[in-house]
Design a protein around this motif. Structure first.
Motif, PDB file in Angstrom:
ATOM      1  N   ARG A  58      -0.417  11.901 -23.129  1.00 19.61           N
ATOM      2  CA  ARG A  58      -1.517  10.604 -22.810  1.00 19.61           C
ATOM      3  C   ARG A  58      -2.894  11.231 -23.197  1.00 19.61           C
ATOM      4  O   ARG A  58      -3.146  10.506 -23.696  1.00 19.61           O
ATOM      5  CB  ARG A  58      -1.614  10.414 -21.368  1.00 19.61           C
ATOM      6  CG  ARG A  58      -0.008   9.797 -20.925  1.00 19.61           C
ATOM      7  CD  ARG A  58       0.540   8.951 -20.194  1.00 19.61           C
ATOM      8  NE  ARG A  58       1.435   8.215 -19.766  1.00 19.61           N
ATOM      9  CZ  ARG A  58       1.445   7.618 -18.643  1.00 19.61           C
ATOM     10  NH1 ARG A  58       0.835   7.734 -17.583  1.00 19.61           N
ATOM     11  NH2 ARG A  58       2.080   6.993 -18.574  1.00 19.61           N
ATOM     12  N   VAL A  59      -3.379  12.425 -22.564  1.00 14.30           N
ATOM     13  CA  VAL A  59      -4.723  12.648 -23.504  1.00 14.30           C
ATOM     14  C   VAL A  59      -4.783  12.765 -24.711  1.00 14.30           C
ATOM     15  O   VAL A  59      -5.646  12.456 -26.047  1.00 14.30           O
ATOM     16  CB  VAL A  59      -4.856  14.087 -22.999  1.00 14.30           C
ATOM     17  CG1 VAL A  59      -5.883  14.912 -23.529  1.00 14.30           C
ATOM     18  CG2 VAL A  59      -5.620  14.182 -21.280  1.00 14.30           C
ATOM     19  N   THR A  60      -3.790  13.760 -25.440  1.00  7.57           N
ATOM     20  CA  THR A  60      -3.611  13.580 -26.944  1.00  7.57           C
ATOM     21  C   THR A  60      -4.050  11.906 -27.362  1.00  7.57           C
ATOM     22  O   THR A  60      -4.046  12.151 -28.282  1.00  7.57           O
ATOM     23  CB  THR A  60      -2.222  14.099 -27.123  1.00  7.57           C
ATOM     24  OG1 THR A  60      -1.978  15.769 -26.990  1.00  7.57           O
ATOM     25  CG2 THR A  60      -2.063  14.520 -29.149  1.00  7.57           C
ATOM     26  N   ALA A  61      -2.728  11.191 -26.976  1.00  8.96           N
ATOM     27  CA  ALA A  61      -2.387   9.989 -27.648  1.00  8.96           C
ATOM     28  C   ALA A  61      -3.866   9.181 -27.700  1.00  8.96           C
ATOM     29  O   ALA A  61      -5.244   8.835 -28.698  1.00  8.96           O
ATOM     30  CB  ALA A  61      -1.868   8.946 -27.190  1.00  8.96           C
ATOM     31  N   SER A  62      -4.537   9.026 -26.920  1.00 10.11           N
ATOM     32  CA  SER A  62      -6.530   8.853 -26.572  1.00 10.11           C
ATOM     33  C   SER A  62      -6.974   9.281 -27.382  1.00 10.11           C
ATOM     34  O   SER A  62      -7.822   8.790 -28.456  1.00 10.11           O
ATOM     35  CB  SER A  62      -7.239   8.745 -25.184  1.00 10.11           C
ATOM     36  OG  SER A  62      -5.697   8.365 -23.647  1.00 10.11           O
ATOM     37  N   GLY A  63      -7.039  10.950 -27.270  1.00 13.48           N
ATOM     38  CA  GLY A  63      -7.591  11.282 -28.846  1.00 13.48           C
ATOM     39  C   GLY A  63      -7.554  10.824 -30.417  1.00 13.48           C
ATOM     40  O   GLY A  63      -8.490  10.309 -30.622  1.00 13.48           O
ATOM     41  N   LEU A  64      -6.251  11.141 -30.275  1.00  7.09           N
ATOM     42  CA  LEU A  64      -5.819   9.981 -31.438  1.00  7.09           C
ATOM     43  C   LEU A  64      -6.182   8.985 -31.659  1.00  7.09           C
ATOM     44  O   LEU A  64      -6.295   8.528 -32.854  1.00  7.09           O
ATOM     45  CB  LEU A  64      -4.282  10.240 -31.954  1.00  7.09           C
ATOM     46  CG  LEU A  64      -3.830  12.038 -32.315  1.00  7.09           C
ATOM     47  CD1 LEU A  64      -2.652  11.605 -31.916  1.00  7.09           C
ATOM     48  CD2 LEU A  64      -4.002  12.538 -33.380  1.00  7.09           C
ATOM     49  N   GLY A  65      -6.078   8.572 -30.773  1.00  7.29           N
ATOM     50  CA  GLY A  65      -6.969   6.637 -30.855  1.00  7.29           C
ATOM     51  C   GLY A  65      -8.615   7.119 -30.823  1.00  7.29           C
ATOM     52  O   GLY A  65      -8.961   5.952 -31.411  1.00  7.29           O
ATOM     53  N   ILE A  66      -8.771   7.646 -30.040  1.00  9.57           N
ATOM     54  CA  ILE A  66     -10.328   7.342 -30.665  1.00  9.57           C
ATOM     55  C   ILE A  66     -10.751   7.549 -32.316  1.00  9.57           C
ATOM     56  O   ILE A  66     -11.209   7.724 -32.648  1.00  9.57           O
ATOM     57  CB  ILE A  66     -11.173   8.803 -29.812  1.00  9.57           C
ATOM     58  CG1 ILE A  66     -10.779   8.399 -28.498  1.00  9.57           C
ATOM     59  CG2 ILE A  66     -12.579   9.049 -30.170  1.00  9.57           C
ATOM     60  CD1 ILE A  66     -11.257   9.016 -27.155  1.00  9.57           C
ATOM     61  N   LEU A  67      -9.723   9.164 -32.490  1.00  7.13           N
ATOM     62  CA  LEU A  67     -10.064   9.420 -34.474  1.00  7.13           C
ATOM     63  C   LEU A  67     -10.018   8.250 -34.918  1.00  7.13           C
ATOM     64  O   LEU A  67     -10.161   7.969 -36.000  1.00  7.13           O
ATOM     65  CB  LEU A  67      -9.202  10.427 -34.042  1.00  7.13           C
ATOM     66  CG  LEU A  67      -9.098  11.388 -34.572  1.00  7.13           C
ATOM     67  CD1 LEU A  67     -10.740  12.306 -35.071  1.00  7.13           C
ATOM     68  CD2 LEU A  67      -8.112  12.536 -35.921  1.00  7.13           C
ATOM     69  N   ALA A  68      -8.729   7.643 -34.779  1.00 12.12           N
ATOM     70  CA  ALA A  68      -8.199   6.542 -35.370  1.00 12.12           C
ATOM     71  C   ALA A  68      -8.958   4.970 -35.624  1.00 12.12           C
ATOM     72  O   ALA A  68     -10.092   5.685 -36.266  1.00 12.12           O
ATOM     73  CB  ALA A  68      -7.425   6.180 -35.019  1.00 12.12           C
ATOM     74  N   VAL A  69      -9.591   4.939 -34.052  1.00  8.45           N
ATOM     75  CA  VAL A  69     -10.977   3.874 -34.140  1.00  8.45           C
ATOM     76  C   VAL A  69     -12.440   4.595 -35.290  1.00  8.45           C
ATOM     77  O   VAL A  69     -12.749   3.937 -35.537  1.00  8.45           O
ATOM     78  CB  VAL A  69     -11.191   3.428 -32.568  1.00  8.45           C
ATOM     79  CG1 VAL A  69     -12.547   2.411 -32.042  1.00  8.45           C
ATOM     80  CG2 VAL A  69      -9.997   3.048 -32.751  1.00  8.45           C
ATOM     81  N   SER A  70     -12.915   5.579 -34.980  1.00  2.13           N
ATOM     82  CA  SER A  70     -14.492   6.228 -34.971  1.00  2.13           C
ATOM     83  C   SER A  70     -13.414   5.815 -36.913  1.00  2.13           C
ATOM     84  O   SER A  70     -14.755   5.942 -37.430  1.00  2.13           O
ATOM     85  CB  SER A  70     -14.072   7.823 -34.885  1.00  2.13           C
ATOM     86  OG  SER A  70     -14.177   7.901 -33.491  1.00  2.13           O
ATOM     87  N   SER A  71     -12.341   5.961 -37.753  1.00  2.00           N
ATOM     88  CA  SER A  71     -12.717   6.777 -38.873  1.00  2.00           C
ATOM     89  C   SER A  71     -12.745   5.360 -39.166  1.00  2.00           C
ATOM     90  O   SER A  71     -13.484   5.352 -40.308  1.00  2.00           O
ATOM     91  CB  SER A  71     -10.890   7.551 -38.841  1.00  2.00           C
ATOM     92  OG  SER A  71     -10.772   8.278 -38.855  1.00  2.00           O
ATOM     93  N   LEU A  72     -11.927   4.130 -39.141  1.00  2.00           N
ATOM     94  CA  LEU A  72     -12.203   2.920 -39.066  1.00  2.00           C
ATOM     95  C   LEU A  72     -14.246   2.150 -39.303  1.00  2.00           C
ATOM     96  O   LEU A  72     -14.475   2.020 -39.906  1.00  2.00           O
ATOM     97  CB  LEU A  72     -11.573   2.294 -38.720  1.00  2.00           C
ATOM     98  CG  LEU A  72      -9.930   2.475 -38.929  1.00  2.00           C
ATOM     99  CD1 LEU A  72      -9.614   0.388 -37.403  1.00  2.00           C
ATOM    100  CD2 LEU A  72     -10.472   1.835 -40.124  1.00  2.00           C
ATOM    101  N   VAL A  73     -14.235   2.757 -38.308  1.00  2.00           N
ATOM    102  CA  VAL A  73     -15.925   2.443 -37.848  1.00  2.00           C
ATOM    103  C   VAL A  73     -16.794   3.179 -38.752  1.00  2.00           C
ATOM    104  O   VAL A  73     -17.488   3.060 -39.648  1.00  2.00           O
ATOM    105  CB  VAL A  73     -16.329   2.974 -36.284  1.00  2.00           C
ATOM    106  CG1 VAL A  73     -17.761   2.678 -36.309  1.00  2.00           C
ATOM    107  CG2 VAL A  73     -15.942   1.990 -35.087  1.00  2.00           C
ATOM    108  N   GLY A  74     -16.432   4.279 -39.830  1.00  2.00           N
ATOM    109  CA  GLY A  74     -17.167   5.393 -40.195  1.00  2.00           C
ATOM    110  C   GLY A  74     -16.950   4.673 -41.280  1.00  2.00           C
ATOM    111  O   GLY A  74     -18.134   4.952 -42.705  1.00  2.00           O
ATOM    112  N   THR A  75     -16.137   3.693 -41.539  1.00  2.00           N
ATOM    113  CA  THR A  75     -16.047   2.720 -43.789  1.00  2.00           C
ATOM    114  C   THR A  75     -16.964   1.277 -43.430  1.00  2.00           C
ATOM    115  O   THR A  75     -16.694   1.450 -44.464  1.00  2.00           O
ATOM    116  CB  THR A  75     -14.573   2.237 -43.205  1.00  2.00           C
ATOM    117  OG1 THR A  75     -14.115   1.866 -43.140  1.00  2.00           O
ATOM    118  CG2 THR A  75     -13.506   4.429 -43.713  1.00  2.00           C
ATOM    119  N   LEU A  76     -18.077   1.767 -42.622  1.00  2.00           N
ATOM    120  CA  LEU A  76     -18.762   0.268 -41.915  1.00  2.00           C
ATOM    121  C   LEU A  76     -20.135   0.384 -43.453  1.00  2.00           C
ATOM    122  O   LEU A  76     -20.964  -0.489 -43.405  1.00  2.00           O
ATOM    123  CB  LEU A  76     -19.359  -0.138 -41.342  1.00  2.00           C
ATOM    124  CG  LEU A  76     -17.475   0.117 -40.140  1.00  2.00           C
ATOM    125  CD1 LEU A  76     -18.011  -1.127 -38.802  1.00  2.00           C
ATOM    126  CD2 LEU A  76     -17.337  -1.460 -40.601  1.00  2.00           C
TER     127      LEU A  76
END
Length: 392
Positions: A77-95
């Motif tokens: 679940r820690v890994t899933a949380s980290g990957l989730g933050i990674l996914a959201v951060s990657s999307l936010v970075g394209t703004l």
């Protein structure tokens, strides 16, 4: 008694290897497309490059704050949380805004600090035998270092579709998919029998001289290695006349030697248990190599020193990972987390020391400034091996 073959370990831990590779993609994309990112966000390359450092600050802070907590949570679940933050951060970075780049760098740095200890925890707990556990951890880090070498050309191909925006969109999708898989796996995780409380984890870690010494070695050798990487391109350009295209071959050579050293050292440690000799040899070779890279006028000598530098540091990195897995016990995950934070600190310390040495005494000062941390790390080998020698 021979350990589990590498191919069988890889078949068991391949999800952790995939997640480790995905974690490398955001900042590799950021470095590869730095100029287009600066253009699209209407800022200068200097500012965009400086903002990258926020990721290291976030990784340092999160690594220290969450170190005792990640041992109590389900690693999946820690890994899933980290990957989730990674996914959201990657999307936010394209703004295409400065604030979005800041959020991207902070988010990816924080996610990486969560992912590294969690993935190593899953890999090591997959095996009861200490040798197999250590080998599983080094296979994760070795494959990750190989991916760092190969990621740039792959990202270049991905970037043919929508440039850096498209590359981050694809990364976000990969991270989200992997996160969902780990979240589903987390439901079947077995909890730690007696989780340490937050303060207790720190107190017990402070009492483990061997783990603190290993963390110190990792931080010091990262200081030397990352400082070396920070000035490597300028050295080969100014002293040996290599342009950016030719320098990519030097970078690949360095990365390939690091992967080879990491992969082989993990195997050697499991077979021979000669941790002390490998640590001394790796650190001594690394100290000599950094002097060779920055003090020679011969391109051939500089290239050989580059190979030795990568190989030596990789040997040390593999020993630290293996020894923490062997003797960490219930402190293994907090130790991995603090170790990652210490290496994040080493990234900044290396650039600072290298720049200071260069400004004071040119290449001689730079070489000496980056050799000293490696030599200091040798003094920590004896306390680092206390627990390993007791169980030998």
């Amino acid at each position: 008694m021979p350990g589990t073959p590498d191919r069988r370990i890889v078949r068991t831990i391949w999800p952790m290897i995939v997640a480790a590779i995905i974690s490398l993609l955001p900042f590799t994309i950021y470095s590869t497309f730095l100029i287009p990112i600066a253009d699209d966000t209407r800022t200068g390359p200097a500012l965009v490059g400086t903002l990258r450092g926020l990721g290291g600050v976030a990784a340092l802070a999160v690594g220290v704050v969450l170190a005792p907590l990640v041992a109590q949570w389900s690693a999946s679940r820690v890994t899933a949380s980290g990957l989730g933050i990674l996914a959201v951060s990657s999307l936010v970075g394209t703004l295409d805004a400065v604030w979005s780049i800041v959020a991207f760098c902070v988010g990816v740095g924080a996610a990486t600090a969560m992912l590294t200890p969690a993935l190593l925890r899953i890999a090591t707990t997959a095996y009861s035998d200490p040798g197999d556990a250590g080998r599983a951890a080094t296979l994760v880090t070795a494959t990750q270092s190989l991916a760092a070498v190969l990621a740039a050309p792959v990202i270049g191909v991905i970037g043919l579709w929508q440039g850096w925006h498209g590359a981050l969109w694809i990364t976000s999708a990969l991270a989200a998919t992997a996160g969902i898989l780990f979240l589903r796996k987390g439901r079947a995780d077995v909890s730690v029998p007696r989780p340490l409380r937050y303060g207790e984890a720190f107190r017990r870690l402070r009492g483990r001289r061997d783990l603190l010494a290993l963390i110190g070695i990792a931080s010091l050798r990262t200081t030397s290695f990352m400082g070396y990487l920070a000035f490597l391109a300028a050295q080969f350009h100014e002293r040996h006349g290599l342009d950016a295209v030719l320098f990519t071959l030097v970078w690949t050579l360095s990365g390939a030697s690091f992967f080879t050293g990491n992969f082989l050292a993990g195997r050697w440690a499991r077979v021979s248990h000669a941790h002390g000799a490998l640590l001394v040899g790796g650190l001594t070779a690394a100290a000599a190599a950094v002097l060779g890279v920055f003090l020679t006028d011969s391109l051939a000598v500089a290239l050989i020193a580059t190979v030795v530098m990568g190989f030596g540091h990789a040997v040390v990195a593999a020993q630290v990972t293996t020894l923490i897995a062997h003797s960490g016990g219930e402190l293994t995950t907090p130790a991995y987390s603090i170790n990652a934070a210490g290496m994040s600190l080493g990234v900044f310390a290396g650039a600072f020391l290298g720049g200071l040495g260069l400004s004071v005494a040119g290449n001689v000062g730079l070489a000496i400034a980056l050799a000293v941390p490696t030599l200091v790390a040798i003094a920590l080998i004896r306390p680092a091996l206390i627990r390993a020698q007791q169980h030998a």
